[in-house]
Structure formats: C-alpha cells, structure tokens
Scaffold this motif. Structure first.
Motif, PDB file in Angstrom:
ATOM      1  N   UNK A   1       1.010  -1.105   0.026  1.00 40.10           N
ATOM      2  CA  UNK A   1      -0.002   0.193   0.012  1.00 40.10           C
ATOM      3  C   UNK A   1       0.944   1.420  -0.029  1.00 40.10           C
ATOM      4  N   UNK A   2       0.375   2.344   0.017  1.00 41.49           N
ATOM      5  CA  UNK A   2       0.841   3.562   0.227  1.00 41.49           C
ATOM      6  C   UNK A   2       0.456   4.370   1.255  1.00 41.49           C
ATOM      7  N   UNK A   3       1.110   5.047   2.176  1.00 39.58           N
ATOM      8  CA  UNK A   3       0.582   6.106   3.240  1.00 39.58           C
ATOM      9  C   UNK A   3       1.673   6.710   3.719  1.00 39.58           C
ATOM     10  N   UNK A   4       1.939   7.857   4.265  1.00 44.46           N
ATOM     11  CA  UNK A   4       0.689   8.858   3.893  1.00 44.46           C
ATOM     12  C   UNK A   4       0.273   9.516   2.765  1.00 44.46           C
ATOM     13  N   UNK A   5       1.263   9.467   1.745  1.00 47.53           N
ATOM     14  CA  UNK A   5       1.035   9.739   0.238  1.00 47.53           C
ATOM     15  C   UNK A   5       1.492   8.771  -0.645  1.00 47.53           C
TER      16      UNK A   5
ATOM     17  N   UNK B   1       5.121   7.155  -0.241  1.00 47.56           N
ATOM     18  CA  UNK B   1       5.771   6.696   0.779  1.00 47.56           C
ATOM     19  C   UNK B   1       5.069   5.147   0.745  1.00 47.56           C
ATOM     20  N   UNK B   2       6.132   4.091   0.433  1.00 47.48           N
ATOM     21  CA  UNK B   2       5.681   2.777   0.193  1.00 47.48           C
ATOM     22  C   UNK B   2       5.351   1.974   1.596  1.00 47.48           C
ATOM     23  N   UNK B   3       4.382   1.277   1.704  1.00 45.50           N
ATOM     24  CA  UNK B   3       4.247   0.435   3.020  1.00 45.50           C
ATOM     25  C   UNK B   3       3.523  -0.899   2.696  1.00 45.50           C
ATOM     26  N   UNK B   4       3.306  -1.580   3.919  1.00 39.30           N
ATOM     27  CA  UNK B   4       2.659  -2.674   3.800  1.00 39.30           C
ATOM     28  C   UNK B   4       1.796  -3.269   4.950  1.00 39.30           C
ATOM     29  N   UNK B   5       0.893  -3.948   4.320  1.00 40.98           N
ATOM     30  CA  UNK B   5      -0.159  -4.185   5.409  1.00 40.98           C
ATOM     31  C   UNK B   5       0.321  -5.830   5.501  1.00 40.98           C
ATOM     32  N   UNK B   6       0.030  -6.195   6.894  1.00 44.07           N
ATOM     33  CA  UNK B   6       0.568  -7.906   7.098  1.00 44.07           C
ATOM     34  C   UNK B   6      -0.691  -8.328   8.247  1.00 44.07           C
ATOM     35  N   UNK B   7      -1.179  -9.417   7.852  1.00 46.23           N
ATOM     36  CA  UNK B   7      -1.786 -10.266   8.545  1.00 46.23           C
ATOM     37  C   UNK B   7      -1.033 -11.490   9.256  1.00 46.23           C
ATOM     38  N   UNK B   8      -0.661 -11.164  10.691  1.00 56.05           N
ATOM     39  CA  UNK B   8       0.341 -12.186  11.118  1.00 56.05           C
ATOM     40  C   UNK B   8      -0.117 -13.573  11.649  1.00 56.05           C
ATOM     41  N   UNK B   9      -1.713 -13.719  11.983  1.00 57.00           N
ATOM     42  CA  UNK B   9      -2.134 -14.713  12.529  1.00 57.00           C
ATOM     43  C   UNK B   9      -2.236 -14.836  14.141  1.00 57.00           C
ATOM     44  N   UNK B  10      -1.369 -14.050  14.629  1.00 58.69           N
ATOM     45  CA  UNK B  10      -1.258 -14.172  16.090  1.00 58.69           C
ATOM     46  C   UNK B  10      -1.594 -12.609  16.698  1.00 58.69           C
ATOM     47  N   UNK B  11      -2.273 -12.602  17.644  1.00 60.44           N
ATOM     48  CA  UNK B  11      -2.273 -11.239  18.271  1.00 60.44           C
ATOM     49  C   UNK B  11      -1.019 -10.544  18.658  1.00 60.44           C
TER      50      UNK B  11
ATOM     51  N   UNK C   1      14.741   2.927   7.441  1.00 60.03           N
ATOM     52  CA  UNK C   1      15.155   4.450   8.387  1.00 60.03           C
ATOM     53  C   UNK C   1      16.501   4.615   8.229  1.00 60.03           C
ATOM     54  N   UNK C   2      17.442   3.799   7.679  1.00 56.00           N
ATOM     55  CA  UNK C   2      18.730   4.312   7.584  1.00 56.00           C
ATOM     56  C   UNK C   2      19.067   4.966   6.526  1.00 56.00           C
ATOM     57  N   UNK C   3      18.610   4.543   5.077  1.00 55.30           N
ATOM     58  CA  UNK C   3      19.233   5.139   3.894  1.00 55.30           C
ATOM     59  C   UNK C   3      18.057   4.986   2.961  1.00 55.30           C
ATOM     60  N   UNK C   4      16.900   4.581   3.481  1.00 54.77           N
ATOM     61  CA  UNK C   4      15.741   4.608   2.415  1.00 54.77           C
ATOM     62  C   UNK C   4      15.385   3.292   1.470  1.00 54.77           C
ATOM     63  N   UNK C   5      16.355   2.165   1.578  1.00 53.07           N
ATOM     64  CA  UNK C   5      16.110   1.120   0.883  1.00 53.07           C
ATOM     65  C   UNK C   5      14.802   0.498   0.900  1.00 53.07           C
ATOM     66  N   UNK C   6      14.336  -0.054   0.189  1.00 50.55           N
ATOM     67  CA  UNK C   6      13.047  -0.701   0.230  1.00 50.55           C
ATOM     68  C   UNK C   6      13.253  -2.325   0.896  1.00 50.55           C
ATOM     69  N   UNK C   7      12.250  -2.385   1.966  1.00 54.69           N
ATOM     70  CA  UNK C   7      12.196  -3.485   2.861  1.00 54.69           C
ATOM     71  C   UNK C   7      11.495  -4.741   2.405  1.00 54.69           C
ATOM     72  N   UNK C   8      11.906  -5.900   2.697  1.00 49.47           N
ATOM     73  CA  UNK C   8      11.303  -7.024   2.257  1.00 49.47           C
ATOM     74  C   UNK C   8      10.550  -7.965   3.392  1.00 49.47           C
ATOM     75  N   UNK C   9       9.543  -8.452   3.266  1.00 51.61           N
ATOM     76  CA  UNK C   9       8.947  -9.287   4.507  1.00 51.61           C
ATOM     77  C   UNK C   9       9.597 -10.526   4.310  1.00 51.61           C
ATOM     78  N   UNK C  10      10.126 -10.998   5.585  1.00 56.15           N
ATOM     79  CA  UNK C  10      10.354 -12.449   5.632  1.00 56.15           C
ATOM     80  C   UNK C  10       9.347 -13.400   6.902  1.00 56.15           C
ATOM     81  N   UNK C  11       8.620 -13.962   6.007  1.00 62.29           N
ATOM     82  CA  UNK C  11       7.716 -14.719   6.769  1.00 62.29           C
ATOM     83  C   UNK C  11       7.859 -15.737   7.809  1.00 62.29           C
ATOM     84  N   UNK C  12       9.232 -16.108   7.676  1.00 60.25           N
ATOM     85  CA  UNK C  12       9.501 -16.939   8.706  1.00 60.25           C
ATOM     86  C   UNK C  12      10.248 -16.365   9.925  1.00 60.25           C
TER      87      UNK C  12
END
Ligand code: FES
Length: 196
Positions: A89-93, A96-106, A125-136
């Motif tokens: 997704x993107x937010x606040x504009x 700014x790229x972002x991600x929604x995650x459903x983690x399966x646990x509270x 936050x260090x130098x602005x590289x795009x982050x990737x989700x590691x589900x493990x």
C-alpha cells in the motif's frame, strides 16, 4: 631629501587609511543599525517568530492542538489479507510505500477481530532502501545494510545500521472490515514532516 619624501608618502597613506576606516565604520554602524531595526520589526526582544503550520508544512498540512493531522485513508478490506501475505500500500501519500500484514497471532498494536493486522512504512530508516517481508523470521529486512525490524513488536529494530524503529501505521478497522490508516508513529526516511 629622500627620507622626507618617504615620510610624506607614509603620512598620506596613513591619512588615506584612516579615512577609509572611518567610512567603513560608518557603513558597518549603518548596517548594524539597520539589522537591529529590522530585528525589532520582525521579532521583538525576547520573542522568537514561530512559523504558522502552513508555512512549516505546506498548504495541505493541518494541525490540531499542535499535533500533525494525518489524512485518513482506506487501505484495504480484511478480506484482501491472507496470513503472512504482505499487501503493498502507500501512506501517508503516494511517495511513501508501505505494507499491510496479517500475522495470524495477536500482536502489539494489531487491529481487526484477531488483533493481528499491522502496517509499516517499507522505506528503511537508515538510507531509504525498500524493505522485504521475511515470513519465517517475522521481520522486515533491508538489503542495503541488513537492518531488521520485528513486525510483532511494533517495528522494533533488532539488527543493523538504522538508528530508529520502523514507522508503524495507526490503523482502524470498521464494522465492514475496511482498514483505514490514520497516522504514522515515527518520521519517514528523508522527511522533515510526514505530511507534506
Ligand atoms: S539502508 Fe537499510 S540498513 Fe542501510
């Protein structure tokens, strides 16, 4: 005779130098006086001029009680999410790229009926590289200098060069399962203000 000539030249140069110094002093004094006058006009002694919110943050920013007011944006519906399936997704504009995650646990600050939906900005936050989700590992990781952020603990940095935690979205879910973003808890990389 020669000595007297040198003496005369020296006296002339001294007088010329003195005249320039006096003129320079007058100019400086005028400038100082002018600056002080300007200061008195713009900022009386003891008062610091404070920019209005629109001067500081641009015409689209709004402030309430001294706090930045974020846009409210629909990001998705709960039905769009699958456990461990990141939704971009993107937010606040749009910049700014972002991600929604459903983690399966509270989890911390998780929303939805299971308290397991979270969202983060995906600019490191260090130098602005795009982050990737590691589900493990349940982290967002950076390919730049290997910072890692724990998505179950509010984006807490657990490794690497970054010096702040990952900006996390403030989310709200309505009765129809619509997911809205209503704010960000840390400064987005490269910004002086999250709302431009
Ligand atoms: S850009 Fe991510 S750790 Fe440096």
């Amino acid at each position: 005779m020669r000595c007297r000539n040198l003496e005369a030249i020296g006296r002339r140069q001294f007088l010329k130098g003195s005249a320039l110094a006096v003129a320079g002093g007058a100019v400086t004094a005028a400038r100082v006086d002018g600056s002080l006058a300007a200061e008195r006009t713009e900022a009386p002694r003891g008062e610091v001029p404070v920019p209005t919110s629109k001067e500081a943050h641009g015409p689209r920013a709004e402030h309430g009680a001294g706090r930045l007011v974020y846009p409210v944006k629909r990001l998705a519906n709960l039905e769009d999410l699958a456990v461990n399936g990141p939704l971009e997704i993107s937010y606040p504009d749009a910049a700014v790229p972002g991600v929604l995650l459903k983690l399966g646990t509270k989890v911390e600050r998780g929303v939805g009926p299971d308290g397991d939906v979270v969202g983060f900005v995906t600019l490191c936050p260090h130098k602005g590289y795009p982050l990737a989700f590691d589900d493990e590992e349940r982290v967002l990781s950076c390919p730049g200098h290997y910072s890692r952020f724990d998505v179950e603990k509010g984006g807490q940095q657990i490794w690497g060069h970054a010096t702040q935690n990952l900006p996390q979205y403030r989310l709200r879910v309505d009765a129809e399962g619509e997911i809205f973003a209503e704010g960000v808890d840390e400064l987005v990389y490269g910004r002086l203000s999250n709302v431009l």
